[in-house]
Design a protein around this motif. Structure first.
Motif, PDB file in Angstrom:
ATOM      1  N   SER A 100       0.830  -1.214   0.000  1.00 25.48           N
ATOM      2  CA  SER A 100       0.000   0.000   0.000  1.00 25.48           C
ATOM      3  C   SER A 100       0.863   1.263   0.000  1.00 25.48           C
ATOM      4  O   SER A 100       0.363   2.364   0.153  1.00 25.48           O
ATOM      5  N   ARG A 142       2.876   4.425  -1.241  1.00 25.01           N
ATOM      6  CA  ARG A 142       2.616   5.349  -2.348  1.00 25.01           C
ATOM      7  C   ARG A 142       3.838   5.356  -3.276  1.00 25.01           C
ATOM      8  O   ARG A 142       4.971   5.434  -2.804  1.00 25.01           O
ATOM      9  N   GLU A 202      -6.711   2.804  -1.694  1.00 27.80           N
ATOM     10  CA  GLU A 202      -5.655   3.614  -2.313  1.00 27.80           C
ATOM     11  C   GLU A 202      -6.119   4.529  -3.444  1.00 27.80           C
ATOM     12  O   GLU A 202      -5.330   5.348  -3.932  1.00 27.80           O
TER      13      GLU A 202
END
Length: 329
Positions: free
Chosen positions: A70, A72, A283
């Motif tokens: 997860s 970024r 997300e």
């Protein structure tokens, strides 16, 4: 004496037409392409896949790490992952999982390129374009069928490669260890987890990639009257093909990776739509389903360009070797 000379010349007369018939240059040129067997195409494809994947292996590994987490994605973060991996485990660790990649990519690329050649011949015969460039739809279909055939026959190896890319050395020591542990701890069915999104992604990806490459080659040949583009032109055509193909199928690639690695990252991704919903919920669309796409825009075109170029060059090299063989005999 004159009679003897006349006989001598008369004896040579039948030889001349025989010599001409045995060495027709136009016939040799026409029969040159069919001399390559499916085995030749398999060999060229395997070599092309190995070269391309080895070149971009560190970027590929980094992309998978982001796809299954997860975190970024950003170019800065990607560079940090590569640098930390290098500092912690050494330079060769950037190629961790590449042995599994080779075991998968070489048969995958071999089957894909070889089946593409066969599908082109079959569709060419069916549509009445034998030995010529196919029309757009059969060109697209040949690529999709080739990619699907290769993916179906080599999928478990892709699963193993993904697991090795996101785990520490201590968890899986080698390729066979991955197979054994997954089979024992998660069941044999797990080796095919993510298979459906893979096929759904391969159909547009392989179709668009081969279609774009073949179309660019045809347009180039029509414009320049050269049937064989230069290597740098092939690289450019392959890069365009890879960029378009991977952009079109990328979300399904993310879904496939999440499903493949669910067992080792503590998630439960069971279905394609369920996985997509979970990714979007946590997300977002752009940062979830398209995570790592910018890295793919770097590595994808490079890999596809190298792969197509290597295949064409080795293919043409084998043709020349066959030609030399026939001229000797």
């Amino acid at each position: 004496m004159a009679h003897r000379v006349h006989d001598h010349h008369q004896g040579r007369l039948p030889v001349a037409p025989t010599t001409v018939l045995t060495l027709p240059p136009s016939s040799q040129a026409k029969d040159l392409r069919p001399t390559l067997t499916p085995g030749d195409s398999l060999l060229c494809g395997a070599f092309a896949g190995a070269v391309a994947k080895t070149v971009i292996a560190p970027l590929d590994r980094t992309k998978i790490i982001f796809q299954v987490s997860s975190k970024r994605f950003s170019a800065k973060e990607a560079f940090r992952v590569i640098y930390c991996t290098y500092m912690k485990d050494g330079f060769l660790s950037l190629w961790r999982g590449n042995s599994a990649t080779m075991v998968r990519v070489m048969p995958y690329a071999a089957i894909q390129f070889c089946s593409h050649e066969q599908y082109k011949k079959l569709l060419g015969g069916y549509y009445g374009f034998q030995g010529k460039a196919l029309p757009p739809f059969p060109r697209l279909l040949a690529g999709s069928l080739a990619g699907t055939t290769a993916a179906m026959l080599t999928y478990p190896l892709d699963m193993v490669r993904a697991r090795m890319a996101v785990t520490a050395k201590e968890m899986y020591s080698n390729i066979m260890h991955v197979f054994v542990r997954i089979s024992q701890e998660e069941g044999v069915k797990t080796l095919y987890k993510g298979f459906t999104p893979t096929i759904l992604g391969v159909i547009p990806y392989a179709g668009i990639t081969f279609f774009t490459y073949e179309t660019l080659k045809k347009l180039h040949a029509d414009k320049t009257k050269r049937s064989h583009p230069y290597p740098y032109e092939r690289l450019a055509f392959g890069a365009c093909a890879g960029l378009i193909g991977q952009s079109a199928s990328y979300p399904l690639d993310v879904v496939r990776r999440r499903m493949q690695t669910a067992g080792v990252i503590g998630s439960s991704y069971a279905t394609i739509l369920g996985t997509m919903r979970e990714i979007v919920k946590q997300e977002g669309v752009r940062r979830g389903l398209y995570k790592g796409l910018s890295m793919n825009w770097v590595k994808g075109p490079v890999a596809v360009g190298i792969s197509f170029t290597t295949f064409d060059i080795t293919h043409n090299l084998l043709l020349k070797l066959h030609q030399m063989g026939y001229s000797i005999h």
